[in-house]
Design a protein around this motif. Structure first.
Motif, PDB file in Angstrom:
ATOM      1  N   LEU A 195       0.832  -1.204   0.000  1.00 30.78           N
ATOM      2  CA  LEU A 195       0.000   0.000   0.000  1.00 30.78           C
ATOM      3  C   LEU A 195       0.868   1.257   0.000  1.00 30.78           C
ATOM      4  O   LEU A 195       0.566   2.231  -0.691  1.00 30.78           O
ATOM      5  N   PHE A 196       1.958   1.250   0.795  1.00 31.04           N
ATOM      6  CA  PHE A 196       2.873   2.398   0.829  1.00 31.04           C
ATOM      7  C   PHE A 196       3.543   2.602  -0.529  1.00 31.04           C
ATOM      8  O   PHE A 196       3.654   3.730  -1.021  1.00 31.04           O
ATOM      9  N   ILE A 197       3.989   1.506  -1.133  1.00 31.99           N
ATOM     10  CA  ILE A 197       4.616   1.596  -2.453  1.00 31.99           C
ATOM     11  C   ILE A 197       3.608   2.124  -3.475  1.00 31.99           C
ATOM     12  O   ILE A 197       3.912   2.988  -4.305  1.00 31.99           O
ATOM     13  N   GLY A 198       2.379   1.593  -3.397  1.00 35.02           N
ATOM     14  CA  GLY A 198       1.324   2.052  -4.304  1.00 35.02           C
ATOM     15  C   GLY A 198       1.033   3.529  -4.136  1.00 35.02           C
ATOM     16  O   GLY A 198       0.807   4.248  -5.118  1.00 35.02           O
ATOM     17  N   ALA A 199       1.050   4.017  -2.872  1.00 39.54           N
ATOM     18  CA  ALA A 199       0.792   5.434  -2.607  1.00 39.54           C
ATOM     19  C   ALA A 199       1.884   6.311  -3.219  1.00 39.54           C
ATOM     20  O   ALA A 199       1.596   7.359  -3.814  1.00 39.54           O
ATOM     21  N   ILE A 200       3.147   5.888  -3.082  1.00 40.35           N
ATOM     22  CA  ILE A 200       4.270   6.640  -3.664  1.00 40.35           C
ATOM     23  C   ILE A 200       4.167   6.659  -5.186  1.00 40.35           C
ATOM     24  O   ILE A 200       4.362   7.700  -5.827  1.00 40.35           O
ATOM     25  N   LEU A 201       3.813   5.513  -5.764  1.00 41.21           N
ATOM     26  CA  LEU A 201       3.657   5.441  -7.216  1.00 41.21           C
ATOM     27  C   LEU A 201       2.477   6.294  -7.686  1.00 41.21           C
ATOM     28  O   LEU A 201       2.537   6.926  -8.745  1.00 41.21           O
ATOM     29  N   PHE A 202       1.401   6.311  -6.906  1.00 37.82           N
ATOM     30  CA  PHE A 202       0.228   7.119  -7.244  1.00 37.82           C
ATOM     31  C   PHE A 202       0.613   8.589  -7.373  1.00 37.82           C
ATOM     32  O   PHE A 202       0.262   9.261  -8.350  1.00 37.82           O
ATOM     33  N   SER A 203       1.348   9.091  -6.378  1.00 40.99           N
ATOM     34  CA  SER A 203       1.761  10.499  -6.417  1.00 40.99           C
ATOM     35  C   SER A 203       2.759  10.747  -7.546  1.00 40.99           C
ATOM     36  O   SER A 203       2.718  11.770  -8.223  1.00 40.99           O
ATOM     37  N   THR A 204       3.661   9.775  -7.762  1.00 42.57           N
ATOM     38  CA  THR A 204       4.640   9.897  -8.843  1.00 42.57           C
ATOM     39  C   THR A 204       3.957   9.956 -10.209  1.00 42.57           C
ATOM     40  O   THR A 204       4.363  10.707 -11.096  1.00 42.57           O
TER      41      THR A 204
ATOM     42  N   THR B  34       7.073  17.926 -24.855  1.00 35.82           N
ATOM     43  CA  THR B  34       7.277  18.334 -23.461  1.00 35.82           C
ATOM     44  C   THR B  34       6.604  17.386 -22.469  1.00 35.82           C
ATOM     45  O   THR B  34       6.622  17.632 -21.261  1.00 35.82           O
ATOM     46  N   ASN B  35       5.982  16.319 -22.976  1.00 31.65           N
ATOM     47  CA  ASN B  35       5.365  15.333 -22.093  1.00 31.65           C
ATOM     48  C   ASN B  35       6.410  14.644 -21.219  1.00 31.65           C
ATOM     49  O   ASN B  35       7.476  14.262 -21.708  1.00 31.65           O
ATOM     50  N   SER B  36       6.111  14.498 -19.945  1.00 32.26           N
ATOM     51  CA  SER B  36       6.945  13.648 -19.090  1.00 32.26           C
ATOM     52  C   SER B  36       6.600  12.200 -19.393  1.00 32.26           C
ATOM     53  O   SER B  36       5.636  11.911 -20.111  1.00 32.26           O
ATOM     54  N   TRP B  37       7.366  11.253 -18.821  1.00 27.71           N
ATOM     55  CA  TRP B  37       7.109   9.838 -19.126  1.00 27.71           C
ATOM     56  C   TRP B  37       5.730   9.404 -18.628  1.00 27.71           C
ATOM     57  O   TRP B  37       5.096   8.517 -19.206  1.00 27.71           O
ATOM     58  N   GLN B  38       5.233  10.053 -17.568  1.00 28.30           N
ATOM     59  CA  GLN B  38       3.900   9.704 -17.065  1.00 28.30           C
ATOM     60  C   GLN B  38       2.806  10.110 -18.039  1.00 28.30           C
ATOM     61  O   GLN B  38       1.725   9.513 -18.073  1.00 28.30           O
TER      62      GLN B  38
END
Length: 461
Positions: free
Chosen positions: A6-15, A445-449
């Protein structure tokens, strides 16, 4: 392990989403969501329906990557709620899945950890957690630590220099709050829950009608007579309308566009409304014990005839809309008419089955919500802006260039190709060039996301 995920998912969500536009990130988040759901609900993923909806969820995420349209984004959200709701209860109807999915997404964590006490009329924690003590051990030491740091800074120049040299500017509070939102979201959905009253009622409600205690032959005879007269008159009326309408279409091969325009704008909405009313009338006539009345064969035959004539009416409307498209080109509104007519035919056919098999209104609701869901998924996979532009340039008798230039960037590359191969005015070419240059700059100018399929196409040009 599950908390760590869940913590990893939260970091990825914000990223993925913090300060970013929609693109590749929505598909990647679909993968993260399915991973979190799988780890916490492994047995549910042995179910074929779960695998199907998970696949549809990924497919809509890919559709957003290939063409970032509003339809594909909506389809991704709807399949998200459908998958979450399905995991809460496999046997519930699809609209209950949507309800459970939405409720889980908003309040899953709260629901699992708190309960409403009917006696005290208060919300109480399900687990004996001392939240006041938890707040104390976090905030009190932090406040005291800050106070003493301030005191020690004044008492020791070297210590003060060390504290002053600590640079915390790299910490983005908004990014952390966004990560907190991601953690809350994933914590809500990792173990889907159900809205108990609605789900329970849905599971207990079957699809078939049954004879009631108020069954009365004299009353049903009167209802049957009323139904026969009403539907006979409606059959005669729709038959007369269809004869005149089809005659008009057949005998006017080259009707002026203005005539079709007038007919479409003034007539199609009324005809669509008539189909909805037709279904409502049939549902009312066959709402209860009349289905079990032994002398209702004539009424049923008239109802079936009326349904078939309404389907012919749909075909007539489709022909008019097709002619309108032929003269004026494709637009979202005209495509919307075709989508609605598809759903209308589905509604008419399921109404026919309902009458023939003596089903209830819940049967219709379940089948038709599934049909709408399927239409939404299929629609999300199509790059409508591209096909509208392609058709209007190559097949329509007249074209609204302003409409095409105002569509999303999904048709930009095609507009550029048309400007290079078709004879267009200087103003039109300039507007296409402006749109193209602006879109190319946005892609570069798009980022990878934020990457889209058009980024890959741009690299090959």
């Amino acid at each position: 392990m599950k908390k760590l995920l869940l913590f990893i998912g939260a970091i990825l969500f914000s990223t993925l989403f913090y300060d970013k536009r929609i693109g590749l990130n929505l598909f990647l988040f679909s993968i993260i969501t399915i991973s979190v759901l799988y780890v916490n609900n492994k047995d549910d993923f042995k179910n074929k329906r779960t695998l199907l909806y998970a696949s549809l969820y990924l497919m809509t995420g890919l559709a957003v990557f290939f063409h970032d349209s509003l339809v594909s984004v909506i389809a991704n959200f709807v399949t998200y709620f459908t998958l979450i709701g399905l995991l809460s209860q496999h046997k519930s109807s699809i609209y209950i899945n949507w309800l459970n999915g939405l409720y889980t997404t908003i309040a899953g964590l709260f629901h699992r950890n708190f309960t409403f006490n009917e006696a005290t009329q208060e919300v109480e924690p399900k687990k004996n957690v001392d939240y006041i003590h938890l707040i104390k051990i976090i905030f009190i030491p932090s406040i005291i630590l800050i106070i003493f740091i301030g005191l020690y800074q004044n008492g020791n120049p070297l210590f003060s220099k060390i504290i002053a040299s600590i640079d915390l500017s790299f910490i983005n509070v908004q990014w952390l709050l966004f990560a907190g939102l991601g953690y809350y979201l994933l914590s809500n959905i990792h173990k889907p829950i159900e809205v108990e009253p609605a789900t329970e009622i849905d599971l207990k409600t079957g699809n078939s009608l049954s004879k009631t205690n108020a069954f009365s032959i004299p009353k049903l005879k009167q209802e049957n007579q009323l139904g026969v007269i009403l539907i006979s008159l409606l059959n005669a009326l729709i038959l007369l309308f269809l004869i005149t309408d089809i005659t008009f279409l057949i005998t006017n091969d080259d009707v002026r566009a203005s005539v079709f325009s007038s007919q479409v704008h003034s007539g199609i909405n009324a005809l669509i409304a008539s189909i909805v009313i037709a279904i409502i009338i049939l549902l009312y006539v066959f709402r209860g014990d009349i289905n079990f009345y032994k002398d209702n064969k004539t009424l049923k035959q008239l109802a079936f005839t009326w349904i078939i004539l309404n389907i012919v009416l749909v075909l007539s409307i489709t022909a008019k809309n097709g002619q309108y498209i032929y003269y004026y080109g494709l637009t979202y509104k005209r495509i919307g008419v075709l989508v609605y007519l598809t759903l209308a035919v589905t509604g008419l056919i399921t109404t026919l089955v309902k009458i023939n098999k003596i089903k209830n209104i819940w049967y219709l609701l379940r089948l038709n919500t599934k049909a709408a869901f399927i239409v939404l998924i299929i629609s999300s996979t199509i790059n409508w802006d591209y096909h509208i532009t392609n058709y209007n340039f190559n097949y329509a008798k007249s074209m609204d260039f302003n409409y095409l230039i105002e569509l999303s960037n999904n048709n930009t590359f095609l507009l550029k190709e048309q400007a290079e191969t078709k004879v267009l005015g200087q103003d039109s070419i300039k507007r296409i060039e402006d749109k193209y240059n602006k879109y190319v700059y946005e892609l570069r100018t798009n980022s990878w996301q934020e990457l889209q399929y058009d980024n890959l196409k741009l690299e090959t040009k």
